[in-house]
Design a protein around this motif. Structure first.
Motif, mmCIF file in Angstrom:
data_model
loop_
_atom_site.group_PDB
_atom_site.id
_atom_site.type_symbol
_atom_site.label_atom_id
_atom_site.label_comp_id
_atom_site.label_asym_id
_atom_site.label_seq_id
_atom_site.Cartn_x
_atom_site.Cartn_y
_atom_site.Cartn_z
ATOM 1 N N MET A 1 0.842 -1.214 0.000
ATOM 2 C CA MET A 1 0.000 0.000 0.000
ATOM 3 C C MET A 1 0.870 1.254 0.000
ATOM 4 O O MET A 1 1.780 1.392 0.795
ATOM 5 C CB MET A 1 -0.909 -0.044 1.245
ATOM 6 C CG MET A 1 -1.761 1.202 1.445
ATOM 7 S SD MET A 1 -2.962 1.465 0.149
ATOM 8 C CE MET A 1 -4.361 0.584 0.835
ATOM 9 N N VAL A 2 0.578 2.142 -0.897
ATOM 10 C CA VAL A 2 1.359 3.369 -1.032
ATOM 11 C C VAL A 2 0.725 4.461 -0.171
ATOM 12 O O VAL A 2 -0.484 4.628 -0.178
ATOM 13 C CB VAL A 2 1.348 3.837 -2.502
ATOM 14 C CG1 VAL A 2 2.236 5.050 -2.686
ATOM 15 C CG2 VAL A 2 1.779 2.701 -3.411
ATOM 16 N N ARG A 3 1.505 5.184 0.627
ATOM 17 C CA ARG A 3 0.962 6.328 1.364
ATOM 18 C C ARG A 3 0.737 7.487 0.406
ATOM 19 O O ARG A 3 1.430 7.643 -0.589
ATOM 20 C CB ARG A 3 1.921 6.748 2.467
ATOM 21 C CG ARG A 3 2.046 5.734 3.584
ATOM 22 C CD ARG A 3 2.129 6.398 4.960
ATOM 23 N NE ARG A 3 2.870 7.658 4.945
ATOM 24 C CZ ARG A 3 4.208 7.721 5.084
ATOM 25 N NH1 ARG A 3 4.912 6.619 5.199
ATOM 26 N NH2 ARG A 3 4.804 8.906 5.095
ATOM 27 N N GLU A 4 -0.243 8.312 0.741
ATOM 28 C CA GLU A 4 -0.620 9.381 -0.186
ATOM 29 C C GLU A 4 0.548 10.318 -0.493
ATOM 30 O O GLU A 4 0.717 10.782 -1.619
ATOM 31 C CB GLU A 4 -1.789 10.192 0.387
ATOM 32 C CG GLU A 4 -2.437 11.039 -0.678
ATOM 33 C CD GLU A 4 -3.728 11.667 -0.185
ATOM 34 O OE1 GLU A 4 -4.169 12.618 -0.825
ATOM 35 O OE2 GLU A 4 -4.267 11.206 0.826
ATOM 36 N N SER A 5 1.357 10.583 0.518
ATOM 37 C CA SER A 5 2.503 11.476 0.329
ATOM 38 C C SER A 5 3.486 10.909 -0.704
ATOM 39 O O SER A 5 4.256 11.643 -1.307
ATOM 40 C CB SER A 5 3.208 11.692 1.667
ATOM 41 O OG SER A 5 3.592 10.436 2.193
ATOM 42 N N GLU A 6 3.456 9.607 -0.891
ATOM 43 C CA GLU A 6 4.391 8.973 -1.831
ATOM 44 C C GLU A 6 3.757 8.743 -3.201
ATOM 45 O O GLU A 6 4.403 8.223 -4.105
ATOM 46 C CB GLU A 6 4.848 7.618 -1.256
ATOM 47 C CG GLU A 6 5.607 7.765 0.043
ATOM 48 C CD GLU A 6 5.702 6.435 0.792
ATOM 49 O OE1 GLU A 6 5.022 5.465 0.390
ATOM 50 O OE2 GLU A 6 6.446 6.385 1.783
ATOM 51 N N PRO A 96 -4.593 5.572 -2.400
ATOM 52 C CA PRO A 96 -3.445 5.773 -3.284
ATOM 53 C C PRO A 96 -3.132 4.524 -4.117
ATOM 54 O O PRO A 96 -2.718 4.641 -5.272
ATOM 55 C CB PRO A 96 -2.312 6.100 -2.311
ATOM 56 C CG PRO A 96 -2.994 6.733 -1.152
ATOM 57 C CD PRO A 96 -4.299 6.010 -1.016
ATOM 58 N N ALA A 97 -3.348 3.329 -3.548
ATOM 59 C CA ALA A 97 -3.088 2.091 -4.306
ATOM 60 C C ALA A 97 -4.029 1.995 -5.506
ATOM 61 O O ALA A 97 -3.613 1.601 -6.611
ATOM 62 C CB ALA A 97 -3.252 0.874 -3.403
ATOM 63 N N LEU A 98 -5.298 2.368 -5.313
ATOM 64 C CA LEU A 98 -6.252 2.356 -6.428
ATOM 65 C C LEU A 98 -5.872 3.421 -7.455
ATOM 66 O O LEU A 98 -5.984 3.202 -8.669
ATOM 67 C CB LEU A 98 -7.676 2.593 -5.922
ATOM 68 C CG LEU A 98 -8.289 1.462 -5.074
ATOM 69 C CD1 LEU A 98 -9.662 1.872 -4.553
ATOM 70 C CD2 LEU A 98 -8.392 0.176 -5.874
ATOM 71 N N ALA A 99 -5.415 4.592 -6.976
ATOM 72 C CA ALA A 99 -4.985 5.659 -7.885
ATOM 73 C C ALA A 99 -3.825 5.187 -8.751
ATOM 74 O O ALA A 99 -3.764 5.465 -9.952
ATOM 75 C CB ALA A 99 -4.592 6.895 -7.087
ATOM 76 N N LEU A 100 -2.929 4.434 -8.125
ATOM 77 C CA LEU A 100 -1.770 3.922 -8.858
ATOM 78 C C LEU A 100 -2.206 2.897 -9.910
ATOM 79 O O LEU A 100 -1.663 2.856 -11.016
ATOM 80 C CB LEU A 100 -0.802 3.287 -7.856
ATOM 81 C CG LEU A 100 0.678 3.403 -8.165
ATOM 82 C CD1 LEU A 100 1.078 4.825 -8.498
ATOM 83 C CD2 LEU A 100 1.489 2.883 -6.977
ATOM 84 N N GLU A 101 -3.216 2.102 -9.567
ATOM 85 C CA GLU A 101 -3.753 1.133 -10.532
ATOM 86 C C GLU A 101 -4.366 1.881 -11.726
ATOM 87 O O GLU A 101 -4.190 1.480 -12.883
ATOM 88 C CB GLU A 101 -4.802 0.262 -9.831
ATOM 89 C CG GLU A 101 -5.181 -0.976 -10.629
ATOM 90 C CD GLU A 101 -6.375 -1.699 -10.023
ATOM 91 O OE1 GLU A 101 -6.511 -1.720 -8.776
ATOM 92 O OE2 GLU A 101 -7.184 -2.232 -10.803
#
Ligand SMILES: [Mg+2]
Length: 320
Positions: A1-6, A96-101
């Motif tokens: 899981m990616v933190r939003e800041s990253e 953020p994980a969904l945003a990255l997808e």
């Protein structure tokens, strides 16, 4: 899981290497791109609940669709795709994980089409909204077509086959599930979730003499009216000749619809509707694997549709 800041850093890694024109891109205050003589720019926005729903589209589907919709306008001009600039408005529940997808889906399609995602922005919002601005390039005005070049005597043609996206949307909404075989249903749904712009066809058809062109994004019945109005001419089209995508007739008969009416009013097929002088037909047909003549340009105004019952009242998608 990616933190939003990253998230921004992670997005940059997903995007891969930029194209040769791009001097500076994500991570700087602005992108810097080596220009060719003509820049062709368009912006397109897709919003959850209006253009898709997350119930029927994965985040990667949304990313793909947002870019394809924007690129389709470059295809309709005959431009070569260059750069895309993406604004992501993310609702509270969208991690953020969904945003990255979502960005992965968009970046994969960018790679497939030779587009560099050269910049963007991420904000919090009430609903998922993705805006994509694209810049395409051309060497001269003659490489490009507008909507306003159709002349009386020209013929009217369409690339590819229509109706798959509209039929796919019906499948995703549960229509025809009892009567449609699984492979056909999933192929139609995929065409709705992952459309592709006709970029190569657009360039080839302008070179082959297309006088006016528009992408079929709102449905042929509506887009043909836009072209007629911009060119100040009348289009006379027969829907009897309309090329139907595989599975559209099956879905139509399973749900008691007229397949040609469905194909003429359903949007998001992203095929190209074009006009060209009669003596350029052979050249255009050789340039495009599937080109179907639908009718003619005459003097006057508006659109005359024939060939299916109730043709005169058919309309595609209307904005606002
Ligand atoms: Mg368009």
């Amino acid at each position: 899981m990616v933190r939003e800041s990253e998230l921004i850093v992670a997005i940059r890694q997903v995007l891969g290497a930029p194209g040769e024109r791009v001097v500076r891109w994500t991570g700087d205050d602005a992108a810097v791109v080596r220009a060719r003589p003509l820049a062709v720019t368009s912006i397109d926005t897709v919003a959850d609940g209006t253009h898709f729903t997350l119930a029927t589209h994965s985040p990667a589907d949304v990313g793909h669709k947002a870019l394809a919709a924007a690129l389709s306008d470059l295809a309709a001009m005959g431009a070569e795709p260059g750069e895309a600039y993406v604004s992501l408005a993310l609702p509270a529940g969208f991690s953020p994980a969904l945003a990255l997808e979502l960005v992965r889906g968009l970046a994969t399609h960018a790679l497939e089409t030779g587009t560099t995602v050269a910049g963007g922005d991420v904000v919090r919002s009430g609903a998922l909204v993705v805006s994509v601005a694209v810049t395409g390039w051309a060497e001269s005005e003659g490489e490009l077509a507008g909507r306003d070049g159709a002349r009386p005597g020209d013929l009217v043609a369409v690339t590819g086959a229509l109706g798959a996206s509209a039929a796919g949307l019906l499948v995703l909404e549960g229509a025809g599930s009892a009567d449609l075989d699984e492979a056909t249903a999933s192929r139609l749904a995929e065409r709705h979730r992952r459309p592709t712009a006709r970029l190569g066809a657009g360039r080839a058809l302008v070179a082959a003499g297309a006088t006016a062109m528009i992408d079929v994004s709102d449905g042929l019945a509506t887009d043909a009216r836009h072209l007629a109005s911009a060119s100040k001419v009348r289009l006379e089209l027969s829907l009897a000749a309309l090329p139907l995508a595989p599975g559209v007739e099956d879905l139509a008969s399973a749900t008691g619809r007229d397949a040609r009416a469905l194909a003429a009013t359903g949007g998001e097929d992203y095929e190209l509707l074009l006009t060209l002088p009669v003596d350029r037909w052979d050249e255009a047909a050789a340039a495009e694997t599937r080109l179907t003549r639908l009718g003619s340009v005459v003097s006057g105004e508006g659109l005359e549709l024939t060939g299916v019952r109730g043709a005169k009242r058919l309309h595609g998608y209307e904005h606002l």
